[in-house]
Design a protein around this motif. Structure first.
Motif, PDB file in Angstrom:
ATOM      1  N   LEU A   1       0.748  -1.196   0.521  1.00 52.06           N
ATOM      2  CA  LEU A   1      -0.493   0.199  -0.063  1.00 52.06           C
ATOM      3  C   LEU A   1       0.889   0.981   0.079  1.00 52.06           C
ATOM      4  O   LEU A   1       0.084   2.125  -0.935  1.00 52.06           O
ATOM      5  CB  LEU A   1      -0.967   0.234   1.090  1.00 52.06           C
ATOM      6  CG  LEU A   1      -2.433  -0.297   1.030  1.00 52.06           C
ATOM      7  CD1 LEU A   1      -3.156  -0.696   2.348  1.00 52.06           C
ATOM      8  CD2 LEU A   1      -3.537  -0.251  -0.117  1.00 52.06           C
ATOM      9  N   ASN A   2       1.886   0.851   0.460  1.00 56.18           N
ATOM     10  CA  ASN A   2       2.914   2.624   0.778  1.00 56.18           C
ATOM     11  C   ASN A   2       3.153   2.842  -0.917  1.00 56.18           C
ATOM     12  O   ASN A   2       3.369   4.120  -1.246  1.00 56.18           O
ATOM     13  CB  ASN A   2       4.345   1.439   1.194  1.00 56.18           C
ATOM     14  CG  ASN A   2       3.935   2.045   3.198  1.00 56.18           C
ATOM     15  OD1 ASN A   2       3.766   2.932   3.428  1.00 56.18           O
ATOM     16  ND2 ASN A   2       3.969   0.714   3.237  1.00 56.18           N
ATOM     17  N   ASP A   3       3.335   1.684  -1.914  1.00 57.24           N
ATOM     18  CA  ASP A   3       3.378   2.352  -3.449  1.00 57.24           C
ATOM     19  C   ASP A   3       2.168   2.015  -3.908  1.00 57.24           C
ATOM     20  O   ASP A   3       1.836   3.224  -5.136  1.00 57.24           O
ATOM     21  CB  ASP A   3       4.256   0.948  -3.876  1.00 57.24           C
ATOM     22  CG  ASP A   3       5.744   1.118  -3.463  1.00 57.24           C
ATOM     23  OD1 ASP A   3       6.171   1.651  -2.838  1.00 57.24           O
ATOM     24  OD2 ASP A   3       6.614   0.187  -4.202  1.00 57.24           O
ATOM     25  N   PHE A   4       1.171   1.435  -3.456  1.00 54.40           N
ATOM     26  CA  PHE A   4      -0.341   1.302  -4.275  1.00 54.40           C
ATOM     27  C   PHE A   4      -1.121   2.924  -3.926  1.00 54.40           C
ATOM     28  O   PHE A   4      -1.225   3.421  -5.221  1.00 54.40           O
ATOM     29  CB  PHE A   4      -1.176   0.375  -4.124  1.00 54.40           C
ATOM     30  CG  PHE A   4      -2.496  -0.179  -4.129  1.00 54.40           C
ATOM     31  CD1 PHE A   4      -2.096  -1.438  -5.317  1.00 54.40           C
ATOM     32  CD2 PHE A   4      -3.544   0.622  -4.225  1.00 54.40           C
ATOM     33  CE1 PHE A   4      -3.189  -0.963  -6.622  1.00 54.40           C
ATOM     34  CE2 PHE A   4      -4.762   0.146  -5.300  1.00 54.40           C
ATOM     35  CZ  PHE A   4      -4.359  -0.479  -6.078  1.00 54.40           C
ATOM     36  N   TYR A   5      -0.568   3.220  -2.941  1.00 54.20           N
ATOM     37  CA  TYR A   5      -1.133   4.356  -2.533  1.00 54.20           C
ATOM     38  C   TYR A   5      -0.946   5.454  -3.267  1.00 54.20           C
ATOM     39  O   TYR A   5      -1.245   6.733  -3.578  1.00 54.20           O
ATOM     40  CB  TYR A   5      -1.065   5.127  -1.254  1.00 54.20           C
ATOM     41  CG  TYR A   5      -2.099   4.327  -0.403  1.00 54.20           C
ATOM     42  CD1 TYR A   5      -3.575   4.727  -0.101  1.00 54.20           C
ATOM     43  CD2 TYR A   5      -1.443   3.717   0.649  1.00 54.20           C
ATOM     44  CE1 TYR A   5      -4.387   3.782   0.381  1.00 54.20           C
ATOM     45  CE2 TYR A   5      -2.392   4.014   1.791  1.00 54.20           C
ATOM     46  CZ  TYR A   5      -3.989   3.593   1.988  1.00 54.20           C
ATOM     47  OH  TYR A   5      -4.434   3.271   2.151  1.00 54.20           O
ATOM     48  N   ARG A   6       0.135   5.734  -3.501  1.00 57.56           N
ATOM     49  CA  ARG A   6       1.223   7.255  -4.682  1.00 57.56           C
ATOM     50  C   ARG A   6       0.734   7.192  -6.270  1.00 57.56           C
ATOM     51  O   ARG A   6       0.419   7.720  -6.475  1.00 57.56           O
ATOM     52  CB  ARG A   6       2.655   6.910  -4.676  1.00 57.56           C
ATOM     53  CG  ARG A   6       3.503   7.009  -3.607  1.00 57.56           C
ATOM     54  CD  ARG A   6       4.625   7.706  -2.826  1.00 57.56           C
ATOM     55  NE  ARG A   6       5.734   5.737  -3.037  1.00 57.56           N
ATOM     56  CZ  ARG A   6       6.015   5.945  -3.649  1.00 57.56           C
ATOM     57  NH1 ARG A   6       6.938   6.939  -4.546  1.00 57.56           N
ATOM     58  NH2 ARG A   6       6.810   4.420  -3.814  1.00 57.56           N
ATOM     59  N   LEU A   7       0.101   5.316  -6.390  1.00 59.91           N
ATOM     60  CA  LEU A   7       0.092   4.860  -8.097  1.00 59.91           C
ATOM     61  C   LEU A   7      -1.083   5.740  -8.041  1.00 59.91           C
ATOM     62  O   LEU A   7      -1.298   6.451  -9.042  1.00 59.91           O
ATOM     63  CB  LEU A   7      -0.007   3.603  -8.458  1.00 59.91           C
ATOM     64  CG  LEU A   7       1.454   3.153  -8.437  1.00 59.91           C
ATOM     65  CD1 LEU A   7       1.955   1.588  -7.650  1.00 59.91           C
ATOM     66  CD2 LEU A   7       2.268   3.812  -9.650  1.00 59.91           C
ATOM     67  N   VAL A   8      -2.574   5.045  -7.363  1.00 65.74           N
ATOM     68  CA  VAL A   8      -3.797   5.875  -7.277  1.00 65.74           C
ATOM     69  C   VAL A   8      -4.057   7.509  -7.019  1.00 65.74           C
ATOM     70  O   VAL A   8      -4.210   7.871  -7.779  1.00 65.74           O
ATOM     71  CB  VAL A   8      -4.134   5.135  -6.151  1.00 65.74           C
ATOM     72  CG1 VAL A   8      -5.745   5.462  -5.780  1.00 65.74           C
ATOM     73  CG2 VAL A   8      -4.689   3.435  -6.063  1.00 65.74           C
ATOM     74  N   ASP A   9      -2.423   7.893  -6.749  1.00 61.38           N
ATOM     75  CA  ASP A   9      -3.320   9.741  -6.213  1.00 61.38           C
ATOM     76  C   ASP A   9      -2.230   9.810  -7.474  1.00 61.38           C
ATOM     77  O   ASP A   9      -2.678  11.069  -7.721  1.00 61.38           O
ATOM     78  CB  ASP A   9      -1.939  10.385  -4.854  1.00 61.38           C
ATOM     79  CG  ASP A   9      -1.764  11.307  -5.173  1.00 61.38           C
ATOM     80  OD1 ASP A   9      -3.189  11.798  -5.315  1.00 61.38           O
ATOM     81  OD2 ASP A   9      -0.853  12.161  -4.425  1.00 61.38           O
TER      82      ASP A   9
ATOM     83  N   ILE B   1      -4.106  10.888   2.157  1.00 56.10           N
ATOM     84  CA  ILE B   1      -5.535  11.877   2.976  1.00 56.10           C
ATOM     85  C   ILE B   1      -5.720  12.433   1.207  1.00 56.10           C
ATOM     86  O   ILE B   1      -6.575  13.618   1.134  1.00 56.10           O
ATOM     87  CB  ILE B   1      -4.690  13.155   3.768  1.00 56.10           C
ATOM     88  CG1 ILE B   1      -6.330  13.368   3.978  1.00 56.10           C
ATOM     89  CG2 ILE B   1      -4.087  13.910   2.901  1.00 56.10           C
ATOM     90  CD1 ILE B   1      -6.330  12.834   4.703  1.00 56.10           C
ATOM     91  N   ASN B   2      -4.725  12.763   0.182  1.00 53.50           N
ATOM     92  CA  ASN B   2      -6.247  13.098  -1.364  1.00 53.50           C
ATOM     93  C   ASN B   2      -6.726  12.318  -1.754  1.00 53.50           C
ATOM     94  O   ASN B   2      -6.711  11.881  -2.699  1.00 53.50           O
ATOM     95  CB  ASN B   2      -4.455  13.518  -2.141  1.00 53.50           C
ATOM     96  CG  ASN B   2      -4.864  13.921  -3.104  1.00 53.50           C
ATOM     97  OD1 ASN B   2      -5.371  15.464  -2.269  1.00 53.50           O
ATOM     98  ND2 ASN B   2      -3.987  14.235  -3.832  1.00 53.50           N
ATOM     99  N   ILE B   3      -6.834  10.532  -1.050  1.00 54.09           N
ATOM    100  CA  ILE B   3      -7.445   9.967  -1.637  1.00 54.09           C
ATOM    101  C   ILE B   3      -9.283   9.232  -0.894  1.00 54.09           C
ATOM    102  O   ILE B   3      -9.091   9.404  -0.168  1.00 54.09           O
ATOM    103  CB  ILE B   3      -7.096   8.452  -1.766  1.00 54.09           C
ATOM    104  CG1 ILE B   3      -5.750   8.547  -2.595  1.00 54.09           C
ATOM    105  CG2 ILE B   3      -7.550   7.745  -2.395  1.00 54.09           C
ATOM    106  CD1 ILE B   3      -4.416   7.250  -2.568  1.00 54.09           C
TER     107      ILE B   3
END
Length: 240
Positions: free
Chosen positions: A127-135, A172-174
């Motif tokens: 999720l540390n990577d997944f969150y950045r990709l989603v953002d 916090i941006n998702i």
């Protein structure tokens, strides 16, 4: 630490231990930590298996015409299935780091008409990577759930909590709404404090007679522990 952190081995019994922390309140360094992460975004390389998992989900998101719901740290996926049943027109994506957990069989949910619930996908990813990709991809997430995250209650582990992590600016941006649940109210108070620094406001309320979304929630309720929800609203805010 007095809580089982392995999300694959949660039985609904009344013997769940109460979280014990050496913090008297919100961590004294949290504001400094959050401000540092807001100013200096993570540049860590993405793991290949997460990039591949994201690409598969990204194609589904781009092809979907309705709401997108993200269920982070979904464990065995019970919450993902329940959210999919509650939101039949939405695409619900559950993400967990453990292939063992997301591949476990859980009770199959059906719609009232007997049809299988099929509007969800479970994916293994960091999720540390997944969150950045989603953002980066600016997914149109309407609701972002983080249900019963590992609390890391020792003060020295503050940066292992989501709101103290380097990926908090992306978290916090998702989502138009971000929904967290916990049996440790201080965790939610800290996340609320961190979100406020980022310009996102919300409220904490007690969870009363609602259907448990996760095995953890059912276990805590069976133990007589109060559970809490933090609801953050981003509907009218520009992306950070």
């Amino acid at each position: 630490m007095t809580i089982n952190t392995d999300k694959e081995d949660v039985n609904v019994t009344g013997d769940s231990r109460v979280i014990i922390t050496n913090q008297p309140g919100i961590h004294e360094n949290l504001e400094e930590i959050v401000e540092k992460h807001l100013l200096h975004r993570s540049q860590k390389p993405f793991q290949a298996h997460t990039e591949q998992a994201f690409a598969e989900m990204d194609a589904l998101v781009k092809a979907h015409q309705g709401d997108v719901i993200l269920d982070s740290c979904c464990g065995v996926g019970q919450s993902t299935r329940i959210l999919a049943k509650q939101n039949p027109q939405a695409l619900v994506i559950g993400v967990d780091k453990s292939a063992h957990r997301i591949n476990r069989n859980v009770d199959e949910l059906l719609h009232d008409d007997g049809a299988k619930i099929e509007n969800f996908h479970l994916v293994r990813a960091n999720l540390n990577d997944f969150y950045r990709l989603v953002d980066q991809a600016n997914w149109p997430v309407t609701k972002h759930y983080i249900l019963y995250p590992n609390p890391w209650p020792k003060s020295k582990h503050i940066q292992r909590r989501w709101h103290g992590s380097a990926v908090f600016p992306q978290i916090i941006n998702i989502g138009e709404q971000i929904i967290l649940r916990s049996n440790w109210r201080l965790y939610l108070e800290e996340f609320q404090f961190a979100a406020d620094i980022a310009g996102v406001l919300g409220d904490i309320s007690a969870i009363t007679n609602e259907e448990p979304l996760t095995p953890f929630e059912a276990k805590y309720k069976a133990s007589g522990q109060p559970c809490w929800q933090l609801l953050l609203n981003r509907e009218y805010l520009p992306f950070i």
